[in-house]
Design a protein around this motif. Structure first.
Motif, PDB file in Angstrom:
ATOM      1  N   GLU A   7       0.849  -1.176   0.000  1.00 20.45           N
ATOM      2  CA  GLU A   7       0.000   0.000   0.000  1.00 20.45           C
ATOM      3  C   GLU A   7       0.889   1.231   0.000  1.00 20.45           C
ATOM      4  O   GLU A   7       1.892   1.283   0.710  1.00 20.45           O
ATOM      5  N   SER A   8       0.534   2.208  -0.804  1.00 21.17           N
ATOM      6  CA  SER A   8       1.241   3.477  -0.845  1.00 21.17           C
ATOM      7  C   SER A   8       0.230   4.576  -0.545  1.00 21.17           C
ATOM      8  O   SER A   8      -0.831   4.626  -1.166  1.00 21.17           O
ATOM      9  N   ILE A   9       0.551   5.421   0.422  1.00 23.99           N
ATOM     10  CA  ILE A   9      -0.401   6.435   0.887  1.00 23.99           C
ATOM     11  C   ILE A   9       0.216   7.824   0.777  1.00 23.99           C
ATOM     12  O   ILE A   9       1.372   8.037   1.128  1.00 23.99           O
ATOM     13  N   LEU A  10      -0.587   8.771   0.292  1.00 19.30           N
ATOM     14  CA  LEU A  10      -0.224  10.175   0.278  1.00 19.30           C
ATOM     15  C   LEU A  10      -1.213  10.909   1.175  1.00 19.30           C
ATOM     16  O   LEU A  10      -2.434  10.752   1.018  1.00 19.30           O
ATOM     17  N   ILE A  11      -0.690  11.677   2.128  1.00 22.35           N
ATOM     18  CA  ILE A  11      -1.535  12.474   3.022  1.00 22.35           C
ATOM     19  C   ILE A  11      -1.138  13.936   2.847  1.00 22.35           C
ATOM     20  O   ILE A  11       0.025  14.286   3.009  1.00 22.35           O
ATOM     21  N   VAL A  12      -2.117  14.760   2.500  1.00 22.65           N
ATOM     22  CA  VAL A  12      -1.896  16.187   2.333  1.00 22.65           C
ATOM     23  C   VAL A  12      -2.769  16.904   3.359  1.00 22.65           C
ATOM     24  O   VAL A  12      -3.972  16.658   3.425  1.00 22.65           O
ATOM     25  N   SER A  13      -2.154  17.756   4.168  1.00 20.11           N
ATOM     26  CA  SER A  13      -2.884  18.484   5.206  1.00 20.11           C
ATOM     27  C   SER A  13      -2.700  19.976   5.023  1.00 20.11           C
ATOM     28  O   SER A  13      -1.640  20.430   4.584  1.00 20.11           O
ATOM     29  N   LEU A  21      -7.771  20.524   7.252  1.00 18.65           N
ATOM     30  CA  LEU A  21      -8.197  19.477   6.320  1.00 18.65           C
ATOM     31  C   LEU A  21      -7.056  18.486   6.121  1.00 18.65           C
ATOM     32  O   LEU A  21      -5.897  18.889   6.008  1.00 18.65           O
ATOM     33  N   HIS A  22      -7.402  17.200   6.093  1.00 19.65           N
ATOM     34  CA  HIS A  22      -6.454  16.133   5.780  1.00 19.65           C
ATOM     35  C   HIS A  22      -7.070  15.319   4.650  1.00 19.65           C
ATOM     36  O   HIS A  22      -8.169  14.773   4.805  1.00 19.65           O
ATOM     37  N   TRP A  23      -6.370  15.239   3.520  1.00 16.98           N
ATOM     38  CA  TRP A  23      -6.840  14.428   2.395  1.00 16.98           C
ATOM     39  C   TRP A  23      -5.885  13.245   2.261  1.00 16.98           C
ATOM     40  O   TRP A  23      -4.671  13.417   2.176  1.00 16.98           O
ATOM     41  N   ASN A  24      -6.449  12.031   2.278  1.00 15.37           N
ATOM     42  CA  ASN A  24      -5.676  10.804   2.164  1.00 15.37           C
ATOM     43  C   ASN A  24      -6.047  10.118   0.861  1.00 15.37           C
ATOM     44  O   ASN A  24      -7.230   9.993   0.539  1.00 15.37           O
ATOM     45  N   VAL A  25      -5.056   9.646   0.142  1.00 16.36           N
ATOM     46  CA  VAL A  25      -5.300   8.859  -1.061  1.00 16.36           C
ATOM     47  C   VAL A  25      -4.283   7.724  -1.062  1.00 16.36           C
ATOM     48  O   VAL A  25      -3.116   7.928  -0.704  1.00 16.36           O
ATOM     49  N   ALA A  26      -4.752   6.519  -1.402  1.00 22.19           N
ATOM     50  CA  ALA A  26      -3.873   5.350  -1.354  1.00 22.19           C
ATOM     51  C   ALA A  26      -4.111   4.447  -2.544  1.00 22.19           C
ATOM     52  O   ALA A  26      -5.237   4.304  -3.021  1.00 22.19           O
ATOM     53  N   ALA A  37      -8.054   0.972  -4.145  1.00 21.52           N
ATOM     54  CA  ALA A  37      -7.803   2.394  -3.928  1.00 21.52           C
ATOM     55  C   ALA A  37      -8.608   2.881  -2.735  1.00 21.52           C
ATOM     56  O   ALA A  37      -9.654   2.320  -2.402  1.00 21.52           O
ATOM     57  N   PHE A  38      -8.105   3.916  -2.099  1.00 26.42           N
ATOM     58  CA  PHE A  38      -8.752   4.531  -0.947  1.00 26.42           C
ATOM     59  C   PHE A  38      -8.600   6.034  -1.082  1.00 26.42           C
ATOM     60  O   PHE A  38      -7.543   6.526  -1.478  1.00 26.42           O
ATOM     61  N   SER A  39      -9.650   6.777  -0.734  1.00 20.46           N
ATOM     62  CA  SER A  39      -9.553   8.225  -0.645  1.00 20.46           C
ATOM     63  C   SER A  39     -10.467   8.703   0.477  1.00 20.46           C
ATOM     64  O   SER A  39     -11.590   8.208   0.628  1.00 20.46           O
ATOM     65  N   GLY A  40      -9.966   9.627   1.279  1.00 23.70           N
ATOM     66  CA  GLY A  40     -10.763  10.136   2.393  1.00 23.70           C
ATOM     67  C   GLY A  40     -10.422  11.574   2.713  1.00 23.70           C
ATOM     68  O   GLY A  40      -9.328  12.063   2.398  1.00 23.70           O
ATOM     69  N   LEU A  41     -11.361  12.256   3.336  1.00 19.83           N
ATOM     70  CA  LEU A  41     -11.183  13.642   3.759  1.00 19.83           C
ATOM     71  C   LEU A  41     -11.580  13.754   5.222  1.00 19.83           C
ATOM     72  O   LEU A  41     -12.660  13.303   5.610  1.00 19.83           O
ATOM     73  N   ILE A  42     -10.692  14.346   6.030  1.00 19.65           N
ATOM     74  CA  ILE A  42     -10.957  14.598   7.447  1.00 19.65           C
ATOM     75  C   ILE A  42     -10.997  16.104   7.641  1.00 19.65           C
ATOM     76  O   ILE A  42     -10.106  16.827   7.178  1.00 19.65           O
ATOM     77  N   VAL A  43     -12.025  16.581   8.333  1.00 17.04           N
ATOM     78  CA  VAL A  43     -12.208  18.005   8.614  1.00 17.04           C
ATOM     79  C   VAL A  43     -12.213  18.188  10.122  1.00 17.04           C
ATOM     80  O   VAL A  43     -12.993  17.541  10.828  1.00 17.04           O
ATOM     81  N   GLU A  44     -11.343  19.046  10.625  1.00 14.11           N
ATOM     82  CA  GLU A  44     -11.280  19.380  12.048  1.00 14.11           C
ATOM     83  C   GLU A  44     -11.534  20.874  12.197  1.00 14.11           C
ATOM     84  O   GLU A  44     -10.965  21.677  11.472  1.00 14.11           O
ATOM     85  N   ILE A  45     -12.384  21.235  13.154  1.00 18.16           N
ATOM     86  CA  ILE A  45     -12.733  22.637  13.386  1.00 18.16           C
ATOM     87  C   ILE A  45     -11.915  23.178  14.557  1.00 18.16           C
ATOM     88  O   ILE A  45     -11.804  22.541  15.594  1.00 18.16           O
ATOM     89  N   HIS A  46     -11.349  24.330  14.418  1.00 18.64           N
ATOM     90  CA  HIS A  46     -10.700  25.167  15.433  1.00 18.64           C
ATOM     91  C   HIS A  46      -9.883  24.384  16.452  1.00 18.64           C
ATOM     92  O   HIS A  46     -10.361  24.052  17.527  1.00 18.64           O
TER      93      HIS A  46
END
Length: 116
Positions: A7-13, A21-26, A37-46
């Motif tokens: 598995e190869s994962i790229l995480i862009v924050s 925001l954290h975007w993950n794609v694998a 394939a995997f793709s996800g978005l994490i949203v954190e407030i303040h």
């Protein structure tokens, strides 16, 4: 399952004052030697709030298996620097099966001395 996969994962924050925001794609090569394939978005407030809302959505697909679509809403609470709790409610759908999960967690950070 027997076999070897990879598995190869790229995480862009990106962090702004009120939003992270954290975007993950694998890309995946499963132990059954099927692509996925995997793709996800994490949203954190303040991040400075003692308890902050979070949300996550993701899609996970693998040839020969049902695609999973998932959404989670929850909160992260800071106990002190390096120690936090989290709680979330997750709903997922894969192959016509709906799953509901309550997730609870505790996260702690340990320094290893680098960088100084």
């Amino acid at each position: 399952d027997p076999g070897v996969g990879a598995e190869s994962i790229l995480i862009v924050s990106q962090r702004w004052p009120d939003l992270t925001l954290h975007w993950n794609v694998a890309g995946v090569w499963t132990r059954a030697h099927e692509p996925g394939a995997f793709s996800g978005l994490i949203v954190e407030i303040h991040d400075s709030w003692p308890v902050r809302p979070v949300a996550e959505v993701f899609v996970d697909a693998e040839r020969g298996s049902a695609t999973t679509v998932s959404a989670l809403g929850g909160a992260i609470g800071r106990i002190r620097d390096g120690l936090a709790w989290d709680v979330g409610l997750r709903r997922a759908r894969a192959g016509g099966i709906v799953t509901t999960e309550l997730r609870l967690g505790l996260t702690w950070a340990l320094g290893v001395g680098y960088p100084r």
